[in-house]
Design a protein around this motif. Structure first.
Motif, PDB file in Angstrom:
ATOM      1  N   SER A   9       4.895  -7.232  14.298  1.00 59.98           N
ATOM      2  CA  SER A   9       3.741  -6.818  15.094  1.00 59.98           C
ATOM      3  C   SER A   9       2.452  -6.929  14.276  1.00 59.98           C
ATOM      4  N   LEU A  10       2.503  -6.482  13.006  1.00 59.88           N
ATOM      5  CA  LEU A  10       1.316  -6.561  12.150  1.00 59.88           C
ATOM      6  C   LEU A  10       0.937  -8.013  11.849  1.00 59.88           C
ATOM      7  N   GLU A  11       1.939  -8.855  11.651  1.00 64.78           N
ATOM      8  CA  GLU A  11       1.650 -10.273  11.412  1.00 64.78           C
ATOM      9  C   GLU A  11       0.965 -10.886  12.628  1.00 64.78           C
ATOM     10  N   HIS A  12       1.449 -10.526  13.818  1.00 66.03           N
ATOM     11  CA  HIS A  12       0.836 -11.020  15.051  1.00 66.03           C
ATOM     12  C   HIS A  12      -0.605 -10.507  15.162  1.00 66.03           C
ATOM     13  N   PHE A  13      -0.797  -9.228  14.837  1.00 71.20           N
ATOM     14  CA  PHE A  13      -2.132  -8.635  14.895  1.00 71.20           C
ATOM     15  C   PHE A  13      -3.070  -9.349  13.915  1.00 71.20           C
ATOM     16  N   ILE A  14      -2.591  -9.567  12.686  1.00 76.34           N
ATOM     17  CA  ILE A  14      -3.411 -10.245  11.666  1.00 76.34           C
ATOM     18  C   ILE A  14      -3.765 -11.651  12.133  1.00 76.34           C
ATOM     19  N   SER A  15      -2.787 -12.339  12.701  1.00 76.68           N
ATOM     20  CA  SER A  15      -3.034 -13.691  13.206  1.00 76.68           C
ATOM     21  C   SER A  15      -4.108 -13.683  14.294  1.00 76.68           C
TER      22      SER A  15
END
Length: 114
Positions: A72-78
């Motif tokens: 989820s955090l990787e998606h948010f960062i992206s």
């Protein structure tokens, strides 16, 4: 003499039987204790294994939750990176528009001054 010897023999035989009986009782008692200890050890091992299994299950659930959070955090960062790129592009366009507007204003002011 024979009578005394026979009497001593009988006493020794009784004494030997008593000692053998005591030894058999102690052996039986020790076997019972060993069996009890083995049972307790087996029970403790089962309980320990159950605790390990439960701890492993909880850890797996936690690990899965962490993986989901990381994803989820990787998606948010992206998505934030994309937003930053979009904002940079908008800023550049606005700067270009501002330059053009300033140039146009400058030209209008020159025309007005003439």
């Amino acid at each position: 003499q024979l009578h005394i010897t026979m009497s001593e023999k009988n006493e020794l035989t009784k004494s030997l039987e008593m000692v053998q009986n005591e030894l058999q009782e102690k052996e039986s008692e020790m076997k019972r204790e060993i069996s009890d200890y083995k049972d307790r050890l087996l029970q403790e091992e089962k309980e320990h294994q159950n605790r390990l299994t439960e701890a492993n299950r909880k850890n797996e659930v936690e690990i899965e939750a962490c993986h989901e959070k990381i994803s989820s955090l990787e998606h948010f960062i992206s998505s934030q990176k994309l937003e930053i790129e979009h904002l940079k592009s908008n800023k550049e366009q606005l700067n270009n528009s501002l330059k053009e507007a300033n140039q146009a204003l400058g030209e209008l002011l020159k025309i007005k001054v003439r």
